[in-house]
Design an enzyme around this catalytic site. Structure first.
Site, short mmCIF file in Angstrom:
data_model
loop_
_atom_site.label_atom_id
_atom_site.label_comp_id
_atom_site.label_asym_id
_atom_site.label_seq_id
_atom_site.Cartn_x
_atom_site.Cartn_y
_atom_site.Cartn_z
N ASP A 9 0.88 -1.15 0.00
CA ASP A 9 0.00 0.00 0.00
C ASP A 9 0.94 1.22 0.00
O ASP A 9 2.10 1.11 0.39
CB ASP A 9 -0.84 -0.06 1.28
CG ASP A 9 -1.64 1.19 1.49
OD1 ASP A 9 -2.50 1.48 0.65
OD2 ASP A 9 -1.39 1.89 2.49
N ASP A 11 0.01 5.12 0.69
CA ASP A 11 -0.24 6.12 1.73
C ASP A 11 -0.31 5.45 3.11
O ASP A 11 -1.13 4.57 3.33
CB ASP A 11 -1.57 6.84 1.42
CG ASP A 11 -2.09 7.66 2.57
OD1 ASP A 11 -1.29 8.39 3.17
OD2 ASP A 11 -3.30 7.56 2.87
P1 B16 Z 1 -6.59 9.88 -4.12
P2 B16 Z 1 -3.63 4.04 -0.17
C1 B16 Z 1 -5.51 5.92 -0.31
O1 B16 Z 1 -4.18 5.52 -0.53
C2 B16 Z 1 -5.59 6.81 0.91
O2 B16 Z 1 -5.26 6.08 2.09
C3 B16 Z 1 -7.00 7.35 1.06
O3 B16 Z 1 -7.08 8.21 2.19
C4 B16 Z 1 -7.38 8.11 -0.21
O4 B16 Z 1 -8.71 8.59 -0.14
C5 B16 Z 1 -7.23 7.16 -1.41
O5 B16 Z 1 -5.90 6.66 -1.48
C6 B16 Z 1 -7.54 7.86 -2.72
O6 B16 Z 1 -6.54 8.82 -2.96
O7 B16 Z 1 -7.52 10.97 -3.71
O8 B16 Z 1 -5.15 10.35 -4.23
O9 B16 Z 1 -7.05 9.17 -5.38
O10 B16 Z 1 -3.57 3.98 1.33
O11 B16 Z 1 -4.56 3.02 -0.79
O12 B16 Z 1 -2.26 4.06 -0.80
MG MG Z 2 -2.79 3.24 3.18
#
Ligand code: B16
Ligand code: MG
Length: 214
Positions: A9, A11
């Site tokens: 993952d 974030d």
């Molecule tokens: P975006 P991950 C996720 O990343 C985030 O944890 C989540 O908070 C966010 O809403 C989602 O990506 C979408 O992100 O707005 O940049 O498309 O933890 O799956 O790497």
């Molecule tokens: Mg994450």
């Protein structure tokens, strides 16, 4: 080798963009008169942008919001978020993370990203991580976000590996559920360690190497 591939993952695992998500959502929530705390932000981990907005709007008590207006809010949030991402550099990835990725690759593991984010390519580019991975599965390639397994199954497919040979590293409960639904083991880090649902809990990122080596 217990696993052939490791799917990360992004974030909350490799980079801490969660604080930028929080600040951007907080700006929008303040504008709409919605209370939004860092604890509320934990519910948004791993969840898509659209779904995140719906969660934030659970506490909204104003006039009805049209689908067009929702779209504008999503763009507004993403513009603020991308400005923060633009400030990121190579230094936003911990030395321990970079070294562990290299060690795993040198040992013969295939490495992939499995992230809900549609900003994945930009984050990898800013932090100079793009070349560290054999495949990237992200929010631009899927129709169902975590806890659905789609993003991890796509990563395994891109790597040409069986799901059962892949280990997922996740910080979000939604991600742990998604990985298990994909038939993969999960190593949790950060928030996801508290539920006790993961197969391994990491105190330090570098512990991942020993887990993979069994
Ligand atoms: P975006 P991950 C996720 O990343 C985030 O944890 C989540 O908070 C966010 O809403 C989602 O990506 C979408 O992100 O707005 O940049 O498309 O933890 O799956 O790497
Ligand atoms: Mg994450």
């Amino acid at each position: 080798m217990q696993y052939k591939a490791v799917i990360f993952d992004l974030d909350g695992v490799l980079v801490f963009t969660d604080k930028y998500h929080y600040l951007a959502w907080k700006k929008l929530a303040d504008k709409l008169g919605i209370e939004f705390t860092e604890k509320d932000n934990d519910r948004l981990r791993g969840v898509s942008r659209e779904e995140s907005l719906n969660i934030i709007l659970e506490k909204y008590r104003g006039e009805p919001i049209s689908p067009e207006q929702k779209k504008e809010y999503l763009e507004e949030k993403n513009d603020i978020y991308r400005k923060s991402l633009g400030e990121m550099t190579r230094d936003d990835v911990a030395k321990e993370v970079r070294e562990t990725l290299k060690k795993l690759r040198d040992a013969g593991y295939k490495l992939a990203i499995g992230s809900s984010s549609k900003n994945t390519a930009y984050i990898l580019e800013r932090t100079e991580l793009t070349d560290a991975f054999d495949a990237v599965s992200d929010g631009t390639m899927i129709t169902r976000s975590k806890p659905d397994p789609e993003v991890f199954l796509k990563a395994a497919e891109l790597l040409s590996e069986n799901p059962s040979d892949c280990l997922v590293v996740e910080d979000a409960d939604a991600g742990v559920t998604a990985a298990h639904a994909a038939g993969m083991d999960v190593a949790a880090i950060g928030t996801a360690t508290t539920s006790g649902r993961a197969d391994y809990n990491l105190d330090k990122f570098e512990e991942l190497y020993d887990i993979c080596e069994g």
